[in-house]
Each structure stands twice: as structure tokens, then as C-alpha cells.
Design a protein around this motif. Sequence first.
Motif, PDB file in Angstrom:
ATOM      1  N   THR A 163      30.986  43.536  -0.878  1.00  0.00           N
ATOM      2  CA  THR A 163      32.248  42.938  -0.559  1.00  0.00           C
ATOM      3  C   THR A 163      32.215  41.935  -0.113  1.00  0.00           C
ATOM      4  O   THR A 163      32.327  41.057   0.324  1.00  0.00           O
ATOM      5  CB  THR A 163      33.063  43.654   0.403  1.00  0.00           C
ATOM      6  OG1 THR A 163      32.636  44.419   1.045  1.00  0.00           O
ATOM      7  CG2 THR A 163      33.659  45.202  -0.326  1.00  0.00           C
ATOM      8  N   PHE A 194      29.140  47.417  16.943  1.00  0.00           N
ATOM      9  CA  PHE A 194      28.919  49.251  15.496  1.00  0.00           C
ATOM     10  C   PHE A 194      30.833  49.463  15.358  1.00  0.00           C
ATOM     11  O   PHE A 194      30.965  50.549  14.270  1.00  0.00           O
ATOM     12  CB  PHE A 194      27.977  49.707  15.853  1.00  0.00           C
ATOM     13  CG  PHE A 194      28.043  51.513  15.036  1.00  0.00           C
ATOM     14  CD1 PHE A 194      27.125  51.272  13.631  1.00  0.00           C
ATOM     15  CD2 PHE A 194      27.929  52.176  15.489  1.00  0.00           C
ATOM     16  CE1 PHE A 194      26.854  52.336  12.847  1.00  0.00           C
ATOM     17  CE2 PHE A 194      27.803  53.477  15.296  1.00  0.00           C
ATOM     18  CZ  PHE A 194      27.573  53.606  13.681  1.00  0.00           C
ATOM     19  N   GLY A 195      30.916  49.669  16.463  1.00  0.00           N
ATOM     20  CA  GLY A 195      32.269  49.815  16.704  1.00  0.00           C
ATOM     21  C   GLY A 195      32.847  49.277  15.792  1.00  0.00           C
ATOM     22  O   GLY A 195      34.486  49.312  14.934  1.00  0.00           O
ATOM     23  N   VAL A 196      33.740  47.555  15.700  1.00  0.00           N
ATOM     24  CA  VAL A 196      35.008  47.428  15.488  1.00  0.00           C
ATOM     25  C   VAL A 196      34.933  46.890  14.234  1.00  0.00           C
ATOM     26  O   VAL A 196      35.414  45.343  13.739  1.00  0.00           O
ATOM     27  CB  VAL A 196      34.852  46.164  16.574  1.00  0.00           C
ATOM     28  CG1 VAL A 196      35.410  46.583  17.794  1.00  0.00           C
ATOM     29  CG2 VAL A 196      33.713  44.995  16.321  1.00  0.00           C
ATOM     30  N   CYS A 197      33.969  46.560  13.018  1.00  0.00           N
ATOM     31  CA  CYS A 197      33.451  46.474  11.661  1.00  0.00           C
ATOM     32  C   CYS A 197      34.141  47.329  11.498  1.00  0.00           C
ATOM     33  O   CYS A 197      34.180  48.770  11.355  1.00  0.00           O
ATOM     34  CB  CYS A 197      32.450  46.216  11.636  1.00  0.00           C
ATOM     35  SG  CYS A 197      31.959  46.032  10.133  1.00  0.00           S
ATOM     36  N   PRO A 198      35.512  46.524  10.500  1.00  0.00           N
ATOM     37  CA  PRO A 198      36.221  47.366   9.607  1.00  0.00           C
ATOM     38  C   PRO A 198      35.894  47.792   8.661  1.00  0.00           C
ATOM     39  O   PRO A 198      36.607  48.635   7.950  1.00  0.00           O
ATOM     40  CB  PRO A 198      37.443  46.326   8.976  1.00  0.00           C
ATOM     41  CG  PRO A 198      37.029  45.179  10.132  1.00  0.00           C
ATOM     42  CD  PRO A 198      35.483  45.445  10.880  1.00  0.00           C
ATOM     43  N   ASP A 199      34.494  47.290   7.866  1.00  0.00           N
ATOM     44  CA  ASP A 199      33.768  47.624   6.887  1.00  0.00           C
ATOM     45  C   ASP A 199      33.105  48.813   6.944  1.00  0.00           C
ATOM     46  O   ASP A 199      31.964  48.268   5.586  1.00  0.00           O
ATOM     47  CB  ASP A 199      33.491  46.334   6.546  1.00  0.00           C
ATOM     48  CG  ASP A 199      34.633  45.224   6.232  1.00  0.00           C
ATOM     49  OD1 ASP A 199      35.946  45.870   5.088  1.00  0.00           O
ATOM     50  OD2 ASP A 199      35.053  44.094   6.899  1.00  0.00           O
ATOM     51  N   ASN A 200      32.508  48.452   8.119  1.00  0.00           N
ATOM     52  CA  ASN A 200      31.072  49.451   8.171  1.00  0.00           C
ATOM     53  C   ASN A 200      30.140  49.056   8.438  1.00  0.00           C
ATOM     54  O   ASN A 200      28.840  49.035   7.404  1.00  0.00           O
ATOM     55  CB  ASN A 200      30.990  50.677   7.309  1.00  0.00           C
ATOM     56  CG  ASN A 200      31.998  51.501   8.243  1.00  0.00           C
ATOM     57  OD1 ASN A 200      33.174  52.103   8.740  1.00  0.00           O
ATOM     58  ND2 ASN A 200      32.378  53.133   7.223  1.00  0.00           N
ATOM     59  N   ALA A 201      30.115  47.191   8.615  1.00  0.00           N
ATOM     60  CA  ALA A 201      29.208  46.607   7.710  1.00  0.00           C
ATOM     61  C   ALA A 201      27.685  46.380   8.929  1.00  0.00           C
ATOM     62  O   ALA A 201      26.767  45.457   8.894  1.00  0.00           O
ATOM     63  CB  ALA A 201      29.712  45.345   7.370  1.00  0.00           C
ATOM     64  N   ARG A 258      24.030  48.679  10.349  1.00  0.00           N
ATOM     65  CA  ARG A 258      24.070  49.751  10.985  1.00  0.00           C
ATOM     66  C   ARG A 258      23.217  49.549  12.387  1.00  0.00           C
ATOM     67  O   ARG A 258      22.515  49.288  12.525  1.00  0.00           O
ATOM     68  CB  ARG A 258      22.649  49.028  10.067  1.00  0.00           C
ATOM     69  CG  ARG A 258      23.010  49.212   8.770  1.00  0.00           C
ATOM     70  CD  ARG A 258      23.744  50.344   7.639  1.00  0.00           C
ATOM     71  NE  ARG A 258      24.461  50.439   6.699  1.00  0.00           N
ATOM     72  CZ  ARG A 258      25.641  50.118   6.528  1.00  0.00           C
ATOM     73  NH1 ARG A 258      26.493  50.739   7.222  1.00  0.00           N
ATOM     74  NH2 ARG A 258      25.924  50.343   5.126  1.00  0.00           N
ATOM     75  N   LYS A 315      32.738  41.615   5.196  1.00  0.00           N
ATOM     76  CA  LYS A 315      33.168  39.972   4.622  1.00  0.00           C
ATOM     77  C   LYS A 315      33.451  39.150   5.118  1.00  0.00           C
ATOM     78  O   LYS A 315      33.540  38.005   5.376  1.00  0.00           O
ATOM     79  CB  LYS A 315      34.215  40.759   4.662  1.00  0.00           C
ATOM     80  CG  LYS A 315      34.851  41.916   3.411  1.00  0.00           C
ATOM     81  CD  LYS A 315      36.125  42.625   3.248  1.00  0.00           C
ATOM     82  CE  LYS A 315      35.830  43.797   2.816  1.00  0.00           C
ATOM     83  NZ  LYS A 315      36.935  44.452   3.173  1.00  0.00           N
ATOM     84  N   GLY A 316      32.624  39.092   6.256  1.00  0.00           N
ATOM     85  CA  GLY A 316      32.192  37.579   7.406  1.00  0.00           C
ATOM     86  C   GLY A 316      33.751  37.712   8.275  1.00  0.00           C
ATOM     87  O   GLY A 316      33.830  36.212   8.903  1.00  0.00           O
ATOM     88  N   TYR A 375      28.091  44.299   2.637  1.00  0.00           N
ATOM     89  CA  TYR A 375      29.640  44.827   2.895  1.00  0.00           C
ATOM     90  C   TYR A 375      30.166  44.228   3.885  1.00  0.00           C
ATOM     91  O   TYR A 375      31.652  43.875   3.330  1.00  0.00           O
ATOM     92  CB  TYR A 375      29.727  46.321   3.189  1.00  0.00           C
ATOM     93  CG  TYR A 375      29.271  47.388   2.325  1.00  0.00           C
ATOM     94  CD1 TYR A 375      30.185  47.749   0.501  1.00  0.00           C
ATOM     95  CD2 TYR A 375      27.907  48.115   2.069  1.00  0.00           C
ATOM     96  CE1 TYR A 375      28.966  47.666   0.214  1.00  0.00           C
ATOM     97  CE2 TYR A 375      27.275  49.018   1.473  1.00  0.00           C
ATOM     98  CZ  TYR A 375      27.130  49.029   0.278  1.00  0.00           C
ATOM     99  OH  TYR A 375      27.129  49.680  -0.446  1.00  0.00           O
TER     100      TYR A 375
END
Lengths: 421, 550, 331
Positions: B23, B497-504, B506, B529-530, B527
Amino acid sequence: MREQIEGSQAVARTVAACRPQVVCAYPISPQTHIVETLSRLVMSQQLGGCEYLNVDSEFAAMSAAIGASAAGARTYTATASQGLLYMVEAVYNASGLGLPIVMTVANRAIGAPINIWNDHSDAMSQRDSGWIQMYAEDNQHAVDLHVMAYRLAEEVSLPVMVCMDGFILTHAVEEVDLPEQTQVDAFLPPFEPRQILDPDDPVSIGAMVGPEAFLEVRYLAHQRQMQALETIPRIAAEFAAATGRQRDGLVTPYRLEDADVAVVALGSVLGTLKDAVDALRVRGVNAGVLGITSFRPFPLAAVRAALGSVGRIVVLEKTLAVGIGGVLSSNIRTAMADTGTPTTTVIAGLGGRPILQASLEQMIVDAHRGRSADLSFLDLNTGLVERELARTRASRRSGPAAENMLRDAMADAVPESGARG
Amino acid sequence: MNGRDGTPFAITLGVGSSLANKTGSWRTERPVYRNALPPCNDACPAGENIQGWLYEAEGGDYEAAWRLLVADNPFPAIMGRVCYHPCQAACNRAHLDEAVGINAVERFLGDAALQAGWELPAPLPDTGRSVLIVGAGPSGLSAAHHLRRAGHRVVIREAGPLPGGMMRFGIPAYRLPRDVLDAEVGRLLGSGIELHLDDRVDDLMAASRGFDATFLAVGAHIGRRAYIPAGESAHILDAVGVLRDTADDQPPLLGRRVVVYGGGNTAMDAARTAKRLGAEEAIVVYRRTRDRMPAHDSEVAEALEEGVIMRWLSTIRHVDEGSMVVERMELDADGFPRPTGETEELAADSLVLALGQDVDLSLLDGVPDLEVVDGVVTVDDRMMTGHAGVFAGGDMVPSERTVTVAVGHGKQAARTIDAWLRGEEYRHAARPALADVTSLNTWYYTDAPASVRPTLDLVRRISTFDEVTLGLDEDTAVFEARRCLSCGNCFHCDNCFGVCPDNAVRKFAEGSGAGDNGRDYAFDLDYCKGCGLCVAECPSGAIDLVPEQI
Amino acid sequence: MTERLRFYQTGSFAVRNRLLPVVDASVQSDPGRANAITSGHRACQGCGEALGARYALDAAMRASGGRMVAVNATGCLEVFSTPYPETSWQIPWMHSLFGNAAAVASGVAAALRVTGRDDVRVVAQAGDGGTVDIGLGPLSGMFERNDDVLFICYDNEAYMNTGVQRSGATPPAARTMTTPAVGPHPGAPFGQGKDLPRIAMAHEIPYVATATVADLRDLEDKVTTAMSIRGARYLHVLVPCPLGWGSASRDTVRVARLATESGLFPVFEAHDGEVTSVTPIRRRVPVEDYLRIQKRYAHLFGEPPATGVIAHIQATADRNIRRYRIEEAPV
């Protein structure tokens, strides 16, 4: 074990012998006695290892059955009529997900006008739902079909609907040979789900499938049912070996070998039809009967083989496909397409209207003489219809037809009341 | 034709298979970890990485904090006492509750180092180069420290009897106890710096012979005299002298009523010293209003607490024995003080002039190409005078005259001298963007008003030269450190690390630096999505969103 | 000494605080978190539901020791996570229909119980449409039977999957495609809509709670509490939808925060039908701060602004603050 027993209770006790693990219950006539009996069996612990869920609707009943089945439990529910229609979305979903749920449909008419008596409108509406549909001729047949249904469902991973005529069968007390628990256990192995919600082996069930594969998914569903056409006779044969009761599985031919006229039908009317055929044969009319047990998958080859030599076919239907006529008829015509056998449709018994043997005999005689209309309605009270049509012509606001005709019918039955609409 | 393990085709799927769907191609902007400049670091005249050493102190690693600190400033214990902490004035925390007590933590670390005996890092191998430093004040010592660490031979020539310069002779002991001064200076000199005391340089050209570079840091020790009509027996002293003599244990006789003339920090020091030397009244006469006083607020406030009397909008017209004439001033429309002609007589035993200090530039006679403007030596941005190889800093060059500025000059000069010695041009690292308060997401910080440093009991304070402001205990110091917002810099809160809805995002082990730009995190651009959530929810504004090159 | 000191820079507001012991760290800070829904899903940028689902399910995974199955109603979450041939779920997961997630979950729970696997816990999840509207019947049934299911509603206040139509959870004045910002009373009407947490409480089920994606620790605590209880449990999570709300994708958490800080979305928990704790407002803001950054309310800020409507919404917030006693906490 032979018993004089009500059809619903016979079915309930047979279902219990199949050791369902989750039963989802919601009351609707005329299936209610089945889930009532199951409730008693569960609460009295005669049926152990079973969760009995009193759900809030038929939609929830089928949904809970879906969840239970997907989580690996042998699952049962029963419904009829409006209830079946209320759960339709989930009915399709269960088959789409390939979940081997068994459901009894105590066949009943669909309103409006609301009507609690028997016909096949409810189950017929689900003929394309992807479920296997088996129709019981009598209560012994109904009992036997339920045991076979579980075996079949779990073997092919498809849900099975066992259809039995509401009231006519569900509420009829007759002698039934209930399968012994040991017989059932020997015939029906424990449920081994094909897919299961399991933390040790996680999968995603119920994905969204787009245009790139939806056609293939549906094709495979069809293929699965086609395969069931081979599975059903095999299971029926195994069942016969286990119980000594011969079942054909797909169709039940009766005196067709030399028949000039064959009547094709589903369900309990087959008994009356056989009586009519027997009586007509005494009078020299060579008639026979073909009972369809497996309506879905539809046994085209078996039907063609059974009807191959008859001169005329009458399809007797307890449902009306408004705007065209018969449902079963079109399936029979498909089976017989290249034979040119004249086939007519007779709609009968809607909403619990009694189907009289005399009427059936007249119907067969008419067919035998080639005097049948393509579509006719057995014992249609044309007087009632004519009067209502006249009222409609006279006034745009002629009032509700059902109530009008009910008044007319009562007046006809009791003319001294003098009531006229 | 079935799916996985015979499950229904297409309807049932094996877990995690969406990883095949990259994505990241949706993205029009990408997040980038950044280090923005915390306002405290930006404001520090000594160029300390304040946010950096506070970060270490937050976790309780005081030695690591101290080591980071002394990489820029060898005098944490002194700084923690005498610095006017412009860092705190710039601190973003003031927008939440109160500025972080940076200065107090610095002092805590400095004191902890002295107590534990932590040593400055050993010098690099000898370079064979040598530098002459003239003056052992804060600027000279700072330069000596950095040059010696770089492996150069350093010789300091100091005109006075002891090192420290204004830290010793200008700042009273109640602000900077001598044991603290001696300890930090002594530790610095211990790295192999040659110090010659009572060794005044009169001829720079002669003195610098044999050295590869020279750094001048002679300070401004000559008290500025103003012409004030005075009777013969009028008792007039200059503030620098008063402070120096007091520091030398030869306190001058000032009398019961002392008037100090001037409004700078030296005036405050002189008045407070007068109180400690026994004056019943110390009166500061200043020609403007309090808000225009050059003295730092804290000094004025402490002086007032100690009973120093302020006469604002006043000038001294005439001085006699036992009294003087004071004229009231008023501000004109432009804010300049104008005489009103209204005078009054003020009883006073002595007048201390605190009107500023001048630099003794006599050693520069004969040095070609030097430029002197308004009594101070002109230097370029490398701290080099017009004479190649001669650098200068501290009070003798144009700038604010504080210890911290002087220390900063010393560091800056040392860097450029080091480059000069290697025949290179010293280049400042590019200054990152300022982490102003609008770049922060302050929601995430716990509410915590500043802790207040304990102060010496007032009676004891005005009768002795004991240190007025005491240090923080460890709990309080850590509390104060943890109030730091880490403006512009990652402090491992895991929000990205926590708030990324896309686990993007590391995450790697803390301190591993295995992520982007040596961070412990990395953006997975396959992944990402910006969406910018990580940017918006980064408490310290340490992530930028930059346009994607499409 | 850090044990004695109760101040940790970011306290428990951030995902992690490096100064806190590991046991106090959030599930989301754990590099080994379940990532119940993983990368590659097709949710919009800044999707609150994708975020909320991972927050909730990862916490449930930890609480259950990984012994968990999830049932999903039709909706964005289902569609963006499982388009054939890819699924983003890493846990056993099932989707049946839009309105039946609660009933399916009841069936799953019954099957697990009867097959002796009741160590495996069941979580059902749905959007607001699948919860408060089409799914309410089965949900209410699941509640009243006290089936052992945690039902999580990800509330984004409209039917987003179908392109933003009004649901029973759409707040007054909000613009949707079926409550457009036209006419004398633009947006969704006042005096309509369902308060499902209170409906759930009326069933007197063991546990009801609300949470938002703006307060991770609170959300995780509530999931953990819910997972420690047997029976029917309901968690209502506010998950802003950048597309439907017309907010910036980066503002998803901020919008949720303003919803709670304005009082429009009260955060509380209830045991057995009684409110047992509330999350006090920390920095109270007028509802206008919340409304202004969402285009679905843009019609309130025209020329002239709809001050009466804004006041009406403020009154709703004020009532929530009174009702749940979530006045600003003393600092």
C-alpha cells in the motif's frame, strides 16, 4: 423401535440421536413442536453435550448456526414459512460458506394473506439458495432423511434442508420406526469440519470475492451439488444396509413401468397420489407416480430414466410461481426436454387446501385423455374468483380480496346466513 | 479446486496474506525522522546539547548526562550556579506550565560529578602543536579544555594569582563557593594544561613566539569611572575592586550605609556583598526603571529579598563625606531618562561605582592588523582577530559579558583554532530547524509544574557568604529532568509505532540505532500510506512529512 | 529511586514510556504484539477503524493468551481487510453478514463451550451500522442471553462503506449523503439516534465501556477488563473516519481526543448496568474546536455561522458532562 408418535416428536428424537452440539431455536408454526421436544431432551439431559440457544429471530437462529458450525459443532435448527424468509440472507450465507448445517423446514404457505397451513412456497423460494433440499413423503421418510442429511451435509460440506409438510406430517401421529442410537452412531461418524475457527491454525473465513473469482466460486458450488447426486444414492444404500429400510435417495418411482400417465410431486401428497393411481389402475387407467426426494440437487438423469416411457406427465405442485405457474414443472421439463413428452402443471393444496383423492383421479383421467390445460388449479372455486373479479371491476376500492372471498366462502358454506359482499 | 487445506476456494484465506499488497504506492507524502533544534540548545551561549543531557538524566544515568554536558562545557557545577540560563527563558515547557529547571539539573549533575570524582575524557594523542592562551578566566579555560582534548599542547599565562578570572574575582562566594570553583578548574587543569600564574603578558608578539596559535581572553577588569563631582574625603570605590578584594579576603571598609551606582549584575553583586560585609543599608541608584535594568531578574529579586534598596530613576550629582546629592529623573516619550532638577540629599558612607568594565588592551601594542572598536577587539565568526593566528574571546570581544558566553567563546575558538592548526576551515554544522512549540503535540506530556530550588534562610544569607541557592536532591533533579519535552528529538515514546493504522513503523531495540537515520524506528515504505498520523501524534515534533517524489 | 518517583514525562498518555517498567507498557508498544490486522489492508489513509481494531484485538489477544477468534460484521473493516485473495487478519476470523455478527458470535461461543474449548474467547466486531441499526436485534439477543462474547462497536457515526450515509449513530447536524447540508435544517436532525452504550447497560450485562483511539491505555485497559469477565460484554470505540468526517488523515487521533475533551463523547465504564468509572476531561474545549476541523460540520461555520445549532450541540456536551460527571480533572 416402532412407536405411535407425532411427526415433530419423531423428528426431534431422531435429530437428538444425531447428537447435534448446538441447537438454535425460534418458534414458528408448524415446526415449533420439534424445537420444544429438543428443548425438553436437552434440559432433561437425555441429549447431552448440546447447547440449546433460544435466539431472538430466525435470522439469529441461522446466524448462530453459522457461527457454531464454523467453530466445529454439529448444528441444527428448524423453521417454516415467514421464518425461513426472515433468515434468507443467512440461508444463502451458510451454503456459500459450505457449512454442514441441517435444518428442518415444516413447509407452510407464505403471506400475505397470512396462512399457517401447508404448501411448499417457503422451501421452494429457497431452491436456488445453494442448500440441498430433501422432501419427505411421510414421517418415517422424514426421520430417515434427517439421519442421512447429517451424513450427507458433513460429507459434502453443504447445508441440508429437510422439508416435511407442515401439520400434515409434523402434527400427524402415526407409527414410525425410530432409528436406534446405536444405529445412528454406527451410520453417522463424529463431525470432522472441513474448516474451523481455531487459534492453533488461524484462517480468515468469509472473504470478499470480486469479479475475478466469484463466477468460479459459484461454479464450484454447483459442482459440489452435482457430486452430491452421486453421494446421495450411496448414502441411501448405506442407510438401507444399516436400518433395513430401502430408500432410493433421489426419486421414488411408483408403478411407472407401464404407465401412460405419470404424476410427479413432492412430499406427503405422494401417498394420496399412490392411492389414486391404485384406484385408477383398477379402472384401467395406467398411471404411475414419481416422487422427487432430492429437489436440490435436481436429479435430471434419474427423472429422465424414470419417466422415459410415459406418454404424458402431470406435475402436481404445492407452490405457485406467480406469473408463470409451476416451479417443479420447469425442472421436469428440463429433464424431459428432448423427449417431447407432453407435460402439464397442476397447482394444488395451497395454504392447506385439502387435496382430495377424487380430484386427483379426475386430474389423472383428464390428463390421460389429453384434456389437461398447460396450467390448472386443482379444485379452484371459480365462483369465488368470479365474484371478486366482478367487485374489482365495479369499484376501484372493492376492499381486500382475501377478506371478501373469505366472506363469500363462508356464505357459500352457510347460505342461510345471507351474508353477501 | 479448494483453497488452503481443502477449505472453500476463495472464501477462506490463509492469514496475513495481505502483506503481498504494498500500500506504500498510495503515498504522496512520506514521514521522515528528524532532529529539530530544541530552543534550549538554540539559546545556550555555550552550545550545550541540553535536551541530550536531560534525556540521559531522565533515565537516571547521571554520568552519561554529565559526559554529554562536559563535551561542550567543562564547568557544570559552576554553570549550575552562575549561568543566567537563557535556555529556560526559551523553554517550550513554559507554554504548558513552567520552564524546565535546566540550570538546577545542570548543577545537580556538576555536583554529582565532583562528589563521585568523574574524570574528564582523556586528551587525544599529542598533535605536536601548541597554543598559547592568555588569561585563565572562563573563556581561556574553556578553550584550553577543548584544545587539550584535541591533543594540542596548551599553555595558559594568567596575570592573577589564581585561575578563574571573573568567576573568582567578579562573582561573590555566596553565588559561587570557592570549593566548587577550585574543584572544576582543578579537574580541567589536570588534563595536562600548563598554567603560569602571576605571569602577565605585556607583549603579545613576543609571548606568542614558538606557539602555533594564540587565544586571548584577558577579560574586562578595569572598573569604568564616571566623572562625579566629589569632595576631598568622599569615599568612592569601584565595584570590580570591591568584589576582587572581597574574594582576596581583603574586604574593603564600606561603612554602614553604602550606595551602589549602576544597574547591572555587578551592581547587584556589589550591593549584596556590601550587606554581607556589614552594611546596614545598601542602596542601588539607577537612572532608569527596573524593567530597563541590565541585571538579571533573579539577581534583582534576590537582592530585594535581602533588603537591598533600589532607587530607580535617580542619578548622583555630587558626593561628599557621609552624604551625596541625588537627582530624580523622569522618562521622556522615547523612554530616555531626563533630569528633572529635583534633588535630595542621601546619607551614605561610601559610593561604589558599578558602571561597567573596560579591557586592558596594553598587551596588544605592536600587534599588526588588530582592530579595536569601543574598547574591545574585533573578531570574525571564527573568533580570529585581524592578525592571523591570534584569536580572542570572552569579555574582551564584543558580546554579552557572562560566564556562559565566555565559555562558549572558548569552545568556539578552540574548534576554529583546531581547524586552523590542521590547515582547515572550520565549518559549523548546518543548524536544524527550530523545534518551536507549534511543532509539538503537548497532549502527551504529564502535567507537572516546576520544582523550586530551596534557598538559604534569609537571615543566614545576608550575614554570610554561604551559598544562597541550594541544589536539588536527586528526586527533585530527576523530576525536573523528566519535565523536559525533548523538543524536536525522539525520546522513544513509541507513539509512531503505535498510532500507525498500517503497521508501517518498525521498532528496534532501544539504543540499537538500527532504524532510519540511526533511530530505533524505521518507516516501512512498502506499506506507509503517508497519512501523517505519526507526525501529528509525535509529542516532540521529531517527524517531518515531506512530499513524495512522484 | 524511579520506583518512588511517580512522574514519568509522558505518564501513560503515550504508547510507551521508556521509564516505566515493561509490565506497565502498553500492548501496542510491544514489538511482538499480535498485529491482529496487519499491513497491506486497504483502509483509507488515517483510518480510525483499522487503528482501533488493532488496538482492541491486540489487547484481547494478550489478555486471552492468543486463544481467541473474531467474528466480523460486513462493513469497511471487513471489506478492506479481506478482499480475495488476501487477508490482513492474523487471527482466526470470520465474516458472515452485516446484521448478524452478534448471533454468529453467540453460535461460535456455544460451539466452543460444547466442544470443551471455552478457553478460546470470542470477540465480535462491527461498525456503528452493524451495531446500532441492522445488527441490533441479534446484539440485543446476545446481551440478554448473556452469551460469552465481547462485542466491539467501532463507531464512525455513519455508513462509511457504502459512501457515508446516516446511521442511528450519526450525530445531529452532521452532513452525510442522506442528510445533506441543504435546506432550512442542514445535516442530520436533532432528537434522533441511539445511545447504544446505554441500551447495552439497560440489559444489565456484566460490562459496558466506551473508549476512543485517542486514549490507547484506556482502550487497552477496558479490553483487558472485558476479557477478564465471562458473559456478554460491550465496548463502544469512537473511531474517526477521515473520509466521512472530512477531517485530515493525520488528525484521526486528534479528532477523537477533541470529541472526548469537548464532552461530546463521554468515556466511561459500567458493571452490571451501573457506571463505575469515568475518564474526566483533561483540557476542556468548546464543541466548536471539535466541529471546526470536520467538513461534515462545515455548514455550521458559514456566513453567518449557525450559532444556535452550535449552542444546541454544546448543550449536548454539557449534558454529557453532567450526566457522567466528567468535569475537568483538577490538575
